[in-house]
Design a protein around this motif. Structure first.
Motif, PDB file in Angstrom:
ATOM      1  N   MET A  82      32.077  24.853  58.536  1.00 21.03           N
ATOM      2  CA  MET A  82      30.728  25.313  58.874  1.00 21.03           C
ATOM      3  C   MET A  82      30.043  25.940  57.653  1.00 21.03           C
ATOM      4  SD  MET A  82      31.525  26.880  62.678  1.00 21.03           S
ATOM      5  CE  MET A  82      29.858  27.472  62.991  1.00 21.03           C
ATOM      6  N   ILE A  83      30.772  26.758  56.913  1.00 18.76           N
ATOM      7  CA  ILE A  83      30.210  27.388  55.710  1.00 18.76           C
ATOM      8  C   ILE A  83      29.959  26.337  54.633  1.00 18.76           C
ATOM      9  CG2 ILE A  83      30.640  29.060  53.849  1.00 18.76           C
ATOM     10  CD1 ILE A  83      32.355  30.624  55.971  1.00 18.76           C
ATOM     11  N   SER A  84      30.938  25.457  54.445  1.00 13.72           N
ATOM     12  CA  SER A  84      30.817  24.383  53.458  1.00 13.72           C
ATOM     13  C   SER A  84      29.588  23.520  53.727  1.00 13.72           C
ATOM     14  CB  SER A  84      32.088  23.528  53.491  1.00 13.72           C
ATOM     15  OG  SER A  84      31.917  22.316  52.789  1.00 13.72           O
ATOM     16  N   ALA A  85      29.439  23.069  54.958  1.00  7.03           N
ATOM     17  CA  ALA A  85      28.294  22.221  55.317  1.00  7.03           C
ATOM     18  C   ALA A  85      26.985  22.991  55.192  1.00  7.03           C
ATOM     19  CB  ALA A  85      28.461  21.679  56.731  1.00  7.03           C
ATOM     20  N   GLY A  86      27.007  24.273  55.541  1.00  8.27           N
ATOM     21  CA  GLY A  86      25.809  25.092  55.391  1.00  8.27           C
ATOM     22  C   GLY A  86      25.373  25.201  53.932  1.00  8.27           C
ATOM     23  N   LEU A  87      26.335  25.378  53.050  1.00  6.07           N
ATOM     24  CA  LEU A  87      26.024  25.441  51.620  1.00  6.07           C
ATOM     25  C   LEU A  87      25.472  24.111  51.106  1.00  6.07           C
ATOM     26  CD1 LEU A  87      29.091  27.530  50.448  1.00  6.07           C
ATOM     27  CD2 LEU A  87      26.686  28.172  50.108  1.00  6.07           C
ATOM     28  N   ILE A  88      26.069  23.020  51.555  1.00 10.47           N
ATOM     29  CA  ILE A  88      25.598  21.701  51.126  1.00 10.47           C
ATOM     30  C   ILE A  88      24.200  21.432  51.685  1.00 10.47           C
ATOM     31  CG2 ILE A  88      26.033  19.207  51.330  1.00 10.47           C
ATOM     32  CD1 ILE A  88      29.089  19.989  51.144  1.00 10.47           C
ATOM     33  N   ALA A  89      23.947  21.834  52.917  1.00  7.18           N
ATOM     34  CA  ALA A  89      22.607  21.681  53.494  1.00  7.18           C
ATOM     35  C   ALA A  89      21.596  22.529  52.724  1.00  7.18           C
ATOM     36  CB  ALA A  89      22.617  22.069  54.970  1.00  7.18           C
ATOM     37  N   ALA A  90      21.976  23.749  52.367  1.00  9.19           N
ATOM     38  CA  ALA A  90      21.077  24.614  51.585  1.00  9.19           C
ATOM     39  C   ALA A  90      20.755  23.961  50.245  1.00  9.19           C
ATOM     40  CB  ALA A  90      21.720  25.987  51.380  1.00  9.19           C
ATOM     41  N   ALA A  91      21.778  23.411  49.610  1.00 15.18           N
ATOM     42  CA  ALA A  91      21.572  22.727  48.335  1.00 15.18           C
ATOM     43  C   ALA A  91      20.659  21.517  48.504  1.00 15.18           C
ATOM     44  CB  ALA A  91      22.925  22.286  47.757  1.00 15.18           C
ATOM     45  N   ALA A  92      20.874  20.750  49.554  1.00 17.34           N
ATOM     46  CA  ALA A  92      20.049  19.560  49.799  1.00 17.34           C
ATOM     47  C   ALA A  92      18.591  19.959  50.021  1.00 17.34           C
ATOM     48  CB  ALA A  92      20.581  18.791  50.998  1.00 17.34           C
ATOM     49  N   ASN A  93      18.352  21.025  50.770  1.00 22.46           N
ATOM     50  CA  ASN A  93      16.982  21.497  50.990  1.00 22.46           C
ATOM     51  C   ASN A  93      16.355  21.992  49.693  1.00 22.46           C
ATOM     52  OD1 ASN A  93      17.030  20.945  53.752  1.00 22.46           O
ATOM     53  ND2 ASN A  93      17.902  22.932  54.233  1.00 22.46           N
ATOM     54  N   THR A  94      17.140  22.669  48.892  1.00 22.49           N
ATOM     55  CA  THR A  94      16.661  23.193  47.613  1.00 22.49           C
ATOM     56  C   THR A  94      16.299  22.057  46.666  1.00 22.49           C
ATOM     57  OG1 THR A  94      17.944  25.223  47.871  1.00 22.49           O
ATOM     58  CG2 THR A  94      17.283  24.644  45.628  1.00 22.49           C
TER      59      THR A  94
END
Length: 182
Positions: free
Chosen positions: A46-58
């Motif tokens: 969950m944390i890993s995917a959240g970080l990757i999603a944050a990066a993708a949005n950024t």
């Protein structure tokens, strides 16, 4: 030391509601697949995917800065509240942290995190402007959240049908959004 404005702008750029939805999708997938003794791995996913999603949005905002100056001038990059280099650096750090956490889950999770990190960067830089293939990339990334949650608890087969449903739901939604934009 980072100042408060910088942290808040990086947080806004990551789109925290979307990050939360991504993390919760992973959690739901883990519940569907049966968590068993793998709760810590599901939490990491969950944390890993959240970080990757944050990066993708950024990174998405990084590549859309000129468009956002017209359509969304309040966004941190478009408004000048955040420098493009800072956003790009933050995205790289978020991707690397997300991929690194995935390595503690399993090799398939690590491979999937690496693949989708690269794919979301390619989406922002190229596929977003391509009809249908861009829609397919977004839909695949959304569907992959369910598979990733299943992989984290070592039972991805239970998450295939929700992933297929998510793919087609989002593919249709993306096409409708494109039609509205035209």
């Amino acid at each position: 030391m980072m100042n408060k404005a910088l942290i808040l702008n990086l947080l806004r750029l990551s789109r925290p509601i979307n990050v939360l939805i991504t993390a919760l999708s992973i959690g739901v997938a883990g519940i569907i697949a049966g968590i068993g003794d793998n709760g810590w791995q599901l939490g990491l996913a969950m944390i890993s995917a959240g970080l990757i999603a944050a990066a993708a949005n950024t990174v998405n905002d990084y590549y859309d800065i000129d468009i956002d100056r017209i359509n969304k001038p309040e966004r941190p990059l478009a408004s000048g509240a955040l420098e493009p280099f800072t956003a790009k650096f933050a995205a790289i750090v978020e991707y690397l942290l997300g991929i690194s956490l995935a390595a503690f889950i399993s090799f398939p999770a690590f491979a999937m995190a690496t693949f989708f990190s690269a794919l979301t960067w390619l989406y922002a830089s190229y596929f977003k402007r391509q009809p249908l293939s861009g829609n397919a990339v977004v839909s695949l990334s959304t569907a992959a959240a369910f598979i990733y949650g299943g992989i984290s608890v070592h039972n991805f087969r239970e998450t295939i049908y929700p992933a297929i449903f998510a793919f087609f739901f989002h593919f249709g939604r993306e096409i409708i959004k494109d039609i509205e934009d035209m």
